[in-house]
Design a protein around this motif. Sequence first.
Motif, mmCIF file in Angstrom:
data_model
loop_
_atom_site.group_PDB
_atom_site.id
_atom_site.type_symbol
_atom_site.label_atom_id
_atom_site.label_comp_id
_atom_site.label_asym_id
_atom_site.label_seq_id
_atom_site.Cartn_x
_atom_site.Cartn_y
_atom_site.Cartn_z
ATOM 1 N N UNK A 37 0.826 -1.206 0.000
ATOM 2 C CA UNK A 37 0.000 0.000 0.000
ATOM 3 C C UNK A 37 0.863 1.261 0.000
ATOM 4 N N UNK A 38 2.032 1.208 0.628
ATOM 5 C CA UNK A 38 2.948 2.345 0.569
ATOM 6 C C UNK A 38 3.439 2.558 -0.865
ATOM 7 N N UNK A 39 3.745 1.472 -1.565
ATOM 8 C CA UNK A 39 4.153 1.583 -2.971
ATOM 9 C C UNK A 39 3.009 2.151 -3.815
ATOM 10 N N UNK A 40 1.790 1.696 -3.569
ATOM 11 C CA UNK A 40 0.639 2.241 -4.295
ATOM 12 C C UNK A 40 0.433 3.714 -4.006
ATOM 13 N N UNK A 41 0.644 4.112 -2.771
ATOM 14 C CA UNK A 41 0.510 5.523 -2.399
ATOM 15 C C UNK A 41 1.579 6.367 -3.090
ATOM 16 N N UNK A 42 2.803 5.840 -3.154
ATOM 17 C CA UNK A 42 3.891 6.568 -3.811
ATOM 18 C C UNK A 42 3.611 6.718 -5.307
ATOM 19 N N UNK A 43 2.992 5.724 -5.920
ATOM 20 C CA UNK A 43 2.694 5.793 -7.358
ATOM 21 C C UNK A 43 1.513 6.719 -7.635
ATOM 22 N N UNK A 44 0.467 6.645 -6.826
ATOM 23 C CA UNK A 44 -0.737 7.429 -7.119
ATOM 24 C C UNK A 44 -0.613 8.905 -6.750
ATOM 25 N N UNK A 45 0.300 9.261 -5.861
ATOM 26 C CA UNK A 45 0.440 10.661 -5.466
ATOM 27 C C UNK A 45 0.848 11.548 -6.642
#
Length: 148
Positions: free
Chosen positions: A75-83
């Motif tokens: 989820x941290x990786x997803x957050x870094x990508x979607x930001x």
Amino acid sequence: MDSPAPVHNSYQRFFAWTFVLAMVLVFALVWIELAFPPSPALPLTAVPAAGAGEFDLHDLQLLLTVTALIAAFASLAGLVVTTPLARIARRRAQVRAAVELALKRQDHINWLAAEHTGAWPAPARRPQSPGRHRRHGTSARRVQGNAH
């Protein structure tokens, strides 16, 4: 279909909440492990042979901890990508809104000018292709250069 900005924002919120909840679960499981350590191990000769189907509570806690860590990192990786995607979508929406506002203002200015002069402005001419020449009718030709 929804515009990308709200979709990216909802993904961003989802990944952020998933990360927070997974990290809370990891911290709780690690705290439980530290607060209630497992009983000391018995000597190998006194330990009965564990069956293949047996599942210890400590193993379940370890499995939950590892799963929560994996979910937190994903989820941290997803957050870094979607930001950055959400920021780009927001900027595009702002630029699109600014262009639409400028066009509306220009239309309003044209309407006021037409109301003032009593005629609507003539539409802009299409550019002529370089190989085609304009035909001049009976109207006078324009003088080119600095001649007056």
